[in-house]
Design a protein around this motif. Sequence first.
Motif, mmCIF file in Angstrom:
data_model
loop_
_atom_site.group_PDB
_atom_site.id
_atom_site.type_symbol
_atom_site.label_atom_id
_atom_site.label_comp_id
_atom_site.label_asym_id
_atom_site.label_seq_id
_atom_site.Cartn_x
_atom_site.Cartn_y
_atom_site.Cartn_z
ATOM 1 N N LEU A 74 0.797 -1.226 0.000
ATOM 2 C CA LEU A 74 0.000 0.000 0.000
ATOM 3 C C LEU A 74 0.829 1.275 0.000
ATOM 4 C CD1 LEU A 74 -2.724 -1.110 2.574
ATOM 5 C CD2 LEU A 74 -2.811 -1.243 0.074
ATOM 6 N N ILE A 86 -6.291 0.752 4.068
ATOM 7 C CA ILE A 86 -6.600 2.181 4.013
ATOM 8 C C ILE A 86 -8.113 2.350 3.973
ATOM 9 C CG2 ILE A 86 -6.299 4.307 2.695
ATOM 10 C CD1 ILE A 86 -3.721 3.159 1.568
ATOM 11 N N GLY A 90 -8.685 -1.323 1.239
ATOM 12 C CA GLY A 90 -9.154 -1.311 2.619
ATOM 13 C C GLY A 90 -10.473 -2.049 2.745
ATOM 14 N N ASP A 112 -10.647 5.210 4.130
ATOM 15 C CA ASP A 112 -10.817 6.652 4.030
ATOM 16 C C ASP A 112 -12.118 6.909 3.294
ATOM 17 O OD1 ASP A 112 -10.730 9.361 3.504
ATOM 18 O OD2 ASP A 112 -8.600 9.386 3.015
ATOM 19 N N ARG A 160 3.005 4.688 4.762
ATOM 20 C CA ARG A 160 1.869 4.786 5.687
ATOM 21 C C ARG A 160 2.348 5.081 7.113
ATOM 22 N NH1 ARG A 160 -1.471 -0.480 5.899
ATOM 23 N NH2 ARG A 160 -2.988 0.914 6.869
#
Length: 660
Positions: A496, A546, A622, A548, A499
């Motif tokens: 990913l 992730i 995610g 979001d 981070r």
Amino acid sequence: MLKCRTVWKKLAPLARASSTVCRQNVRRTGLPNGRIPALVPAAHMSTGPAGGGGGENRLYFALVGAAFVATGIYAYRTVQGDKQRYQERIEEISSRPNKATAKDPDTPIQPEPTAAEVPETAPVEAAEPEAVPEPEPQAAPSAEEPSPPAPAAEAAAPSETTEPPPAVEAVPALPKVPSHTPYLLIGGGTASFAAARSIRARDPGARVLIVTDEPDLPYMRPPLSKELWFSDDPSVTETLRFKQWNGKERSIYFQPASFYINPEELDSAENGGVAVLTGKKVVHMDVRGNKVKLDDETEISYDKCLIATGGVPRNLQVIERAGDEVMKRTTLFRKIEDFKALDKVSRNIQSVTIIGGGFLGSELACALGRRSNESGLEVIQMFPEKGNMGKVLPEYLSNWTTAKVKREGVKVISEALVKSVNCKDDKLEIQLKDGRLVKTDHIVAAVGLEPNVDLAKSAGLEVDSDFGGYRVNAELQARSNIWVAGDAACFYDIRLGRRRVEHHDHAVVSGRLAGENMTGANKPYWHQSMFWSDLGPDVGYEAIGIVDSSLPTVGVFAKATAKDTPKAATEESGTGIRSESETEDTATSPVASSSPAPAVQQHKDDYGKGVIFYLRDKVVVGIILWNVFNRMPIARKIIKDGEEHADLNEVAKLFNIHED
């Protein structure tokens, strides 16, 4: 030399007086200018003419002789007196050690050393300060009294000069800090404990030293905002024991005190061990010298070092500028002390306002909301988003969560931007930018975490400008012998990208990986950590990757049953910290359910359980499992594969959410 100089100073006035008498007598005999020719005195005085002049000469010589005799007598008595006083002074100085020895035979007589003279290897067992007599101050030598012998004369006594001086002032006993440790872990949180356990697993004889500025041994933070608030034990703030949703009781501490060894025993421990130095803060790192300095100036060298300093809670600038009175009524929730303080405050006030709609703010709102039903406490939660968890959950699910929080007894104020905070009439007044005014007794600021990177400057470590935290590689390494784990690590995820994660399970995973790499494993970060949040015992979710809300999302939901709750999940797994059982598992080839999959549902009024996929460039980055538990290995494999999926409804079948 000193005696001669003293005698001369005393005899000089007499010599000058005698010289004056001689010159006066010479003038009386008629010699010009009072000078006597070199050959005159002896010849003239023996053969001079008879008469009156001879009588005057005899008188002159009698007076001179008498003066010299008197001078000699005075000089003799003075020298004898000085000699006697000198002997008395020497005897007094020599008798001091004997007097002190008679008072305390075991205490050597030592002059008080200066800070620069105290040796670093001072004896541990020193005499008590009360038994050490202070030496009398010795004045500088004067004209009337001879000075004592030079210090070199006293150097011949080995009992007084070869031993280090004892301590003069009483100093409280402090734990002996090892001057060197093979493994130094800075920070006493979850990441450090996970690293210590990993190091000891790979190197059973390892000596590990954890240095933490907190007064407590390593403990888990999630229960501070979750289960501890639901305890029926009135002494929970002291015991720090809680009942999990499944009814089992446990402590928030990872291990009891007996698990650790004392720091002073770390060097001598035959099989090594883990020691924790509490209440000490590392304030400086010397990377080249492989050593650190503590806040008490103590230095510790190391072979391998882990930085796991975590973070500090953020605060709103309007609160910081509001003054001391407002700050006294504001809690920044992070540590055990914060839990104890907020628990006490919430029992003695009428209203509390939580600013923040994220994980921590929502959990505290639900926890205090339950208490409001019993005590009448008014609980207010405000945040700038439209709904609860608005930065993480898609809007429809955020709105549903907001309604759930309201049912817990919380007054929710959305789209709230704080303009100012003042203290008036023993109340805090929160003025919002849209004109709304909220009055409360106490504020809990839950607006995020700032990674603790205080050591970056002295250590020369790079801080990531986008995510914050120490910038490390995929092996969590910042330098050749320095690793970073937990909230303070900005790491490179091979799947990913760059981070930084602030969750309990990430601290476990990254700490374990750093510990392995400190022992030579050289493993990259690939194991995706998960995080979870419970809004009470009935609603909970687990997430990975992730998540979001600004990313495209696809949600697949199904009807929930009685077993689809956090309480049921902990009953099945046997632990309240769900990541402890799930991060060890790996998914191989998940078997999809044979049940027919319903259409994708995103706008229903009741979201009992389901899966939310977060997409980036059509790839799942995610996943949130909403009231779906013990399926995290499957989600982890989906993200690890990094493939595009034409129909996410089919992917959702892998989680068996449609089975009863």
